[in-house]
Design a protein around this motif. Structure first.
Motif, PDB file in Angstrom:
ATOM      1  N   SER A   9       0.745  -1.295  -0.071  1.00  0.00           N
ATOM      2  CA  SER A   9      -0.055  -0.050  -0.040  1.00  0.00           C
ATOM      3  C   SER A   9       0.730   1.166   0.151  1.00  0.00           C
ATOM      4  O   SER A   9       1.864   1.374   0.818  1.00  0.00           O
ATOM      5  N   LYS A  10       0.422   2.113  -0.949  1.00  0.00           N
ATOM      6  CA  LYS A  10       1.288   3.515  -0.799  1.00  0.00           C
ATOM      7  C   LYS A  10       1.340   4.133   0.340  1.00  0.00           C
ATOM      8  O   LYS A  10       2.148   5.006   0.756  1.00  0.00           O
ATOM      9  N   VAL A  11       0.122   4.241   0.799  1.00  0.00           N
ATOM     10  CA  VAL A  11      -0.220   4.849   1.904  1.00  0.00           C
ATOM     11  C   VAL A  11       0.651   4.256   3.277  1.00  0.00           C
ATOM     12  O   VAL A  11       1.334   5.368   3.901  1.00  0.00           O
ATOM     13  N   ASP A  25       9.972   3.392  -0.083  1.00  0.00           N
ATOM     14  CA  ASP A  25       9.467   3.523  -1.423  1.00  0.00           C
ATOM     15  C   ASP A  25       9.217   2.089  -2.260  1.00  0.00           C
ATOM     16  O   ASP A  25       9.175   1.996  -3.540  1.00  0.00           O
ATOM     17  N   GLN A  26       9.323   0.935  -1.392  1.00  0.00           N
ATOM     18  CA  GLN A  26       9.288  -0.139  -2.169  1.00  0.00           C
ATOM     19  C   GLN A  26       8.839  -1.075  -0.872  1.00  0.00           C
ATOM     20  O   GLN A  26       8.576  -0.878   0.101  1.00  0.00           O
ATOM     21  N   PRO A  27       8.084  -2.361  -1.351  1.00  0.00           N
ATOM     22  CA  PRO A  27       7.426  -3.367  -0.520  1.00  0.00           C
ATOM     23  C   PRO A  27       8.582  -4.253   0.397  1.00  0.00           C
ATOM     24  O   PRO A  27       9.816  -3.784   0.295  1.00  0.00           O
ATOM     25  N   ASP A  28       8.099  -5.094   1.060  1.00  0.00           N
ATOM     26  CA  ASP A  28       9.143  -5.845   1.645  1.00  0.00           C
ATOM     27  C   ASP A  28       8.854  -7.389   1.522  1.00  0.00           C
ATOM     28  O   ASP A  28       7.819  -7.588   1.111  1.00  0.00           O
ATOM     29  N   PHE A  29       9.606  -8.101   1.944  1.00  0.00           N
ATOM     30  CA  PHE A  29       9.335  -9.573   2.250  1.00  0.00           C
ATOM     31  C   PHE A  29       9.400 -10.423   3.225  1.00  0.00           C
ATOM     32  O   PHE A  29      10.224 -10.079   4.055  1.00  0.00           O
ATOM     33  N   GLY A  35      -6.989  -4.690   1.076  1.00  0.00           N
ATOM     34  CA  GLY A  35      -7.698  -3.874   1.831  1.00  0.00           C
ATOM     35  C   GLY A  35      -7.086  -3.663   3.142  1.00  0.00           C
ATOM     36  O   GLY A  35      -6.020  -4.414   3.676  1.00  0.00           O
ATOM     37  N   PRO A  36      -7.704  -2.883   4.122  1.00  0.00           N
ATOM     38  CA  PRO A  36      -7.364  -2.792   5.412  1.00  0.00           C
ATOM     39  C   PRO A  36      -7.050  -3.911   6.122  1.00  0.00           C
ATOM     40  O   PRO A  36      -8.000  -4.930   6.107  1.00  0.00           O
TER      41      PRO A  36
END
Length: 263
Positions: A67-69, A77-81, A236-237
């Motif tokens: 989620s950008k939020v 500025d990027q996801p994680d895993f 979603g949340p």
């Protein structure tokens, strides 16, 4: 960052998981405001290696921070895993033991199961589509070993991206039969709607998350292999899960999937 420090933090997180007792944030031990995310991944990798040495089976990865939020909140500025092991998997409707978790929350996601290794330096949508055997509706159970979810990026990465368990739906669906961008998601708890979303909430398209993961896993020396599961990220949340709760997730194009938490 010294190897001894990495080992110390990894052990503290593992003991927190085993004892079901959350610990204070560990980011200060990894450099505080100057902490490097690579040090956090080194902690995660240490616990991954230990798990494999104990005979646990690695079956896939989860992608977080799609989620950008949430990315903005954590200043990234990027996801994680995080790693998914076979003993983290529960069947659709199977009861999840009450003593397994500390402070669980759940997210509705689309899972991809791949049939070919993803071992290119740079992957494309075509690579992911060609390598995907089928998709499943999924529920990820996240759980932080950090007290009161007071996490930074460093805390959650070191803590296996706050992953704990997951539930997969039982009816596989081919990608060509899905609208990954516009599919609507609805999550209910005891027939009350508690979360809603859409496919594009996951980095505009869950395949964007899968491409990022495939590239990142090549860089970090653990490429995705045939049979691996990819939890692509929340639609979603997230919602707090309490003992006795029963959640049903409906994603357009899939059969519903249910997570049941024991009393």
């Amino acid at each position: 960052m010294s190897n001894q420090n990495i080992e110390t933090v990894a052990l503290a997180l593992k003991q927190a998981e085993i004892s079901r007792r959350a610990i204070p944030p560990i980011r200060t031990q990894l450099g505080g405001d100057q902490a490097d995310v690579d040090a956090a991944y080194a902690v995660q990798e240490t616990n991954t290696q230990n798990a494999l040495a104990q005979g646990r089976r690695l079956v896939g990865r989860k992608i977080g921070l799609t989620s950008k939020v949430v990315q903005t909140q954590l200043g990234v500025d990027q996801p994680d895993f995080g790693m998914l092991f076979a003993d983290m998997a529960f069947g659709d409707g199977e009861e999840i033991p009450a003593n397994l978790l500390i402070q669980p929350k759940i997210e509705a996601e689309i899972a991809l199961v791949i049939k070919h290794d993803l071992n290119k330096v740079k992957h494309t949508f075509a690579d992911i589509i060609s390598a995907t055997d089928y998709a499943l509706a999924a529920i990820e159970i996240v759980d932080s070993r950090i007290e009161n979810w007071k996490i930074s990026l460093i805390d959650t990465v070191a803590d296996n991206a706050s992953s704990a368990a997951f539930v997969l739906g039982s009816r596989p669906v081919q990608l060509e039969n899905l609208d990954l961008v516009n599919c609507k998601m609805r999550m209910t708890r005891d027939n009350e709607v508690v979360s809603q979303g859409v496919g594009k909430a996951c980095l505009a398209n869950p395949l964007n998350a899968a491409v990022w993961l495939a590239d990142e896993m090549m860089l970090r020396g653990r490429p995705l292999l045939a049979g691996d599961i990819i939890l692509t990220g929340a639609l979603g949340p997230m919602v707090v899960a309490n003992p006795g709760d029963e959640f049903v997730v409906e994603i357009e194009g899939f059969d519903p999937v249910t997570a049941v938490f024991a009393q």
